[in-house]
Enzyme design. Structure first.
Site, short mmCIF file in Angstrom:
data_model
loop_
_atom_site.label_atom_id
_atom_site.label_comp_id
_atom_site.label_asym_id
_atom_site.label_seq_id
_atom_site.Cartn_x
_atom_site.Cartn_y
_atom_site.Cartn_z
N ASN A 7 0.90 -1.24 0.17
CA ASN A 7 0.12 0.09 -0.08
C ASN A 7 0.79 1.37 0.10
O ASN A 7 1.57 1.40 0.99
CB ASN A 7 -0.87 -0.02 1.22
CG ASN A 7 -1.82 1.22 1.36
OD1 ASN A 7 -1.50 2.21 0.52
ND2 ASN A 7 -2.60 1.21 2.26
N ARG A 90 -2.32 -2.08 -3.43
CA ARG A 90 -3.70 -1.32 -3.17
C ARG A 90 -3.51 -0.16 -4.18
O ARG A 90 -2.66 0.55 -4.22
CB ARG A 90 -3.68 -0.73 -1.67
CG ARG A 90 -4.94 0.26 -1.55
CD ARG A 90 -4.78 0.94 -0.28
NE ARG A 90 -5.78 1.83 -0.17
CZ ARG A 90 -5.89 3.03 0.33
NH1 ARG A 90 -4.64 3.67 0.54
NH2 ARG A 90 -6.81 3.72 0.41
N HIS A 179 -12.53 3.31 0.06
CA HIS A 179 -12.69 2.09 1.27
C HIS A 179 -13.30 0.78 0.61
O HIS A 179 -13.80 -0.14 1.52
CB HIS A 179 -13.31 2.52 2.32
CG HIS A 179 -12.58 3.59 3.05
ND1 HIS A 179 -13.43 4.73 3.81
CD2 HIS A 179 -11.39 3.88 3.47
CE1 HIS A 179 -12.77 5.56 4.41
NE2 HIS A 179 -11.30 5.12 4.38
N ARG A 240 -11.11 15.74 7.85
CA ARG A 240 -12.07 16.38 6.63
C ARG A 240 -13.25 16.64 7.01
O ARG A 240 -13.80 16.12 8.00
CB ARG A 240 -11.98 15.01 5.68
CG ARG A 240 -10.51 14.62 5.11
CD ARG A 240 -10.77 13.51 4.00
NE ARG A 240 -9.75 12.80 3.68
CZ ARG A 240 -9.64 11.57 3.77
NH1 ARG A 240 -10.66 10.92 3.69
NH2 ARG A 240 -8.49 11.06 3.52
N GLU A 384 -8.07 -5.19 5.25
CA GLU A 384 -7.82 -4.86 3.71
C GLU A 384 -6.71 -5.57 3.11
O GLU A 384 -6.82 -5.88 1.94
CB GLU A 384 -7.47 -3.07 3.69
CG GLU A 384 -8.91 -2.42 3.96
CD GLU A 384 -8.89 -0.94 3.92
OE1 GLU A 384 -8.59 -0.53 5.11
OE2 GLU A 384 -8.85 0.02 3.06
#
Ligand code: ADP
Length: 397
Positions: A7, A90, A179, A240, A384
């Protein structure tokens, strides 16, 4: 098969070496501060973490250090690099070009380059990771697993914005969602855990981490999700803003004398629960402690966050005309009983009742609703890396 999962971010890189048969993590870690100074964290299964500071001017040196650590005489997880059968990458944004994982080849790389506009911060780093692995591990098959792919089943009514249609046609302005690997993995795990048929049920997955998103999964397919063309839309997150009135952008730009870039920086890095808590923290552990000690801003930040999750669950129950089960996952979803309680206690209208004792759980598959709850609510840890490993193996078989 042994699969190296990578990743790759702009200045960091996380990795795991996974045995796909036993699904055991053989080694894992990260490279940090790439292009600044360089730090390798490496941990072989069952051993202590090793930290090495060494120059990492580019990702290439970082990945080389990972490979060296994996075959190190003393703490290496494998004897020879030839034991690595595949690499799973990823990839953040696949636009409309990728609705599933794909084997890396020249066409794939070119298509990915064409998606760079949509994720200018993330995709270039992912591409670097792929290119460096091609250089350092020639001939090892690689697969790209996209954050956006799972959401490609959304219908137009869910992915179109109320903007001139040409923006969609010309620039691909639409909801993509992120996601996806987590939403896909957790929805399947939720169905399996409850004994539901994934092809015949309505699920809502709340992925609540530093970045946070909710998705509606009907009969195994995503029908809506809260993040948009970028990961800025939807829930209030760590730093965010999530959804705001778009007119605020112009308003703040004038008031604070900021250009567009400056406002976007505020929306991405200085907002969310961090901004709401007046810069106290984006970490829910700090916010929970502060709220308990009477910090009004921290308490409000937690309320705003939970309220947005609650509203989104309501919206998705409406979108699917019902819901059979709800999952909480990722850092906050798996570990924060307070946030879960603030959400689930307000789902009485769906016939949900919370089991307060079971809700104390952290980080393992658990039903946190009572036996007579009409909708099952569960904590389902995401994974993940394992999902990327499974996708990689499935594609190469
Ligand atoms: P990401 O992958 O998006 O960086 P994670 O899924 O790792 O995020 O979630 C990170 C967040 O999870 C942290 O910012 C923190 O707020 C929250 N978190 C982690 N552990 C706990 C805990 N024990 N209690 C409450 N929140 C936690």
């Amino acid at each position: 098969m042994k699969v190296l999962v990578i990743n790759c971010g702009s200045s960091s890189l996380k990795y795991q070496l996974i045995d796909s048969e036993s699904e055991e993590v053989l080694a894992k870690g990260l490279c940090e501060r790439i292009g600044i100074d360089g730090r390798l964290v490496y941990q072989k299964e069952g051993c202590e973490k090793e930290i090495t500071n060494a120059p990492m001017p580019t990702h290439k040196e970082g990945i080389q250090m990972v490979l060296d650590a994996l075959v190190n005489d003393k703490t290496g997880a494998i004897k020879d690099l030839s034991e690595i059968n595949a690499i799973g990458h990823r990839v953040v944004h696949g636009g409309e070009k990728f609705s599933g994982s794909v084997i890396v080849n020249d066409d794939m790389i070119q298509a990915l380059e064409e998606c760079t506009d949509l994720a200018p911060l993330h995709n270039p780093a992912n591409l670097i990771g792929i290119r460096v692995c091609q250089e350092l591990m020639p001939g090892v098959p690689m697969v790209g697993v996209f954050d956006t792919a799972f959401h490609q089943t959304m219908p137009p009514k869910a992915y179109l914005y109320g903007l001139p249609y040409e923006y969609y046609e010309k620039y691909g302005v639409r909801r993509y969602g992120f996601h996806g690997t987590s939403h896909s993995y957790v929805s399947k795990e939720l169905a399996r855990f409850l004994g539901l048929d994934i092809n015949n049920c309505k699920l809502i997955v709340c992925h609540l981490g530093n970045g946070a998103s909710v998705s509606a999964v009907m009969n195994g397919k995503c029908v809506d999700t809260s993040m948009g063309m970028t990961p800025l839309e939807g829930l209030v997150m760590g730093t965010r803003s999530g959804d705001i009135d778009p007119a605020i952008i112009e308003f703040i730009s004038k008031k604070e004398n900021l250009d567009l870039e400056g406002v976007m920086e505020v929306l991405n890095k200085k907002s969310g629960v961090y901004g709401l808590s007046k810069g106290l923290s984006s970490d829910f552990r700090d916010l929970g402690d502060a709220a308990e000690n009477g910090n009004k801003y921290a308490a409000e930040a937690l309320e705003v966050f939970s309220y947005h999750v609650l509203k989104t669950i309501g919206a998705y129950a409406a979108a699917m005309n019902g819901v059979d089960a709800i999952a909480f996952t990722a850092g906050i979803g798996e570990n924060d009983p307070l946030v879960r309680e603030m959400v689930v206690k307000n789902l009485g209208y769906l016939g949900v009742t919370l089991d307060e004792e079971k809700n104390k759980v952290r980080g393992k598959d658990t039903k946190i609703s009572t036996e007579d709850s009409k909708v099952a609510v569960c904590v389902i840890p995401t994974n993940e890396e394992l999902a990327i490993c499974r996708e990689t193996v499935a594609l190469l078989k």
